[in-house]
Scaffold this motif. Sequence first.
Motif, short mmCIF file in Angstrom:
data_model
loop_
_atom_site.label_atom_id
_atom_site.label_comp_id
_atom_site.label_asym_id
_atom_site.label_seq_id
_atom_site.Cartn_x
_atom_site.Cartn_y
_atom_site.Cartn_z
N LEU A 176 0.49 -1.20 -0.11
CA LEU A 176 -0.45 0.09 -0.21
C LEU A 176 0.81 1.14 0.15
CD1 LEU A 176 -2.73 1.32 0.20
CD2 LEU A 176 -2.99 1.09 2.65
N PHE A 177 1.91 1.25 0.68
CA PHE A 177 2.59 2.27 0.99
C PHE A 177 3.11 2.34 -0.64
CE2 PHE A 177 7.38 3.84 1.77
CZ PHE A 177 6.93 5.00 1.64
N GLY A 178 3.87 1.75 -1.57
CA GLY A 178 4.75 2.07 -2.73
C GLY A 178 3.72 2.64 -3.37
N LYS A 179 2.42 1.68 -3.22
CA LYS A 179 1.07 1.83 -3.94
C LYS A 179 1.55 3.89 -4.32
CE LYS A 179 -0.58 -1.95 -5.01
NZ LYS A 179 -2.02 -3.22 -4.57
N ILE A 180 1.15 3.77 -3.00
CA ILE A 180 1.08 5.52 -3.13
C ILE A 180 1.75 5.64 -3.38
CG2 ILE A 180 0.65 7.15 -0.95
CD1 ILE A 180 -1.58 4.79 0.21
N LEU A 181 3.19 5.53 -3.28
CA LEU A 181 4.34 6.69 -3.46
C LEU A 181 4.56 6.81 -4.90
CD1 LEU A 181 7.01 8.07 -2.57
CD2 LEU A 181 7.90 5.54 -1.65
N MET A 182 4.60 5.57 -5.18
CA MET A 182 5.22 5.35 -6.64
C MET A 182 3.86 6.74 -7.35
SD MET A 182 8.18 4.18 -7.40
CE MET A 182 8.29 3.44 -5.44
#
Length: 141
Positions: free
Chosen positions: A67-73
């Motif tokens: 989730l963190f990665g999806k939001i960051l990207m």
Amino acid sequence: MEELLVYALLLYEKLVTETEYNKRLDEIFLNAPENDDVLYLEWETDIKKAIIYIRTHIDYNNLDIDLFGKILMSKLKEVYKNYSDTREFASRMYSLWEDLPGNLQDIEPFWTLCYADDPLSWGDEGQTRNIYERMLCYYDD
């Protein structure tokens, strides 16, 4: 809290504005007014204190990395579109990598933030852009 951590990191690196953060925080608060962390952040007017609060109140052991990665990207895609200077973007991404929690720095796609600018040292901007664009699409279906 994953989304708030993304905003805290991007705010610290001046990759999003305080206005963007406040707008998103308001939306999160409206969806979860009972969340004590979000309530505290709604009342905190000092953005530096808000960033510190987020960074120190995240449970890094239970962070939803995907989730963190999806939001960051997703947010970095917006930033990338607005950068014409690859070297400046690369410098900002390396700083962002340094700010990431230690448990994320050595896994993809976050590790890419550390080395994507290497081809710039021999003048290969195209390869650097290719590396960033692959990283930004890491979570795309």
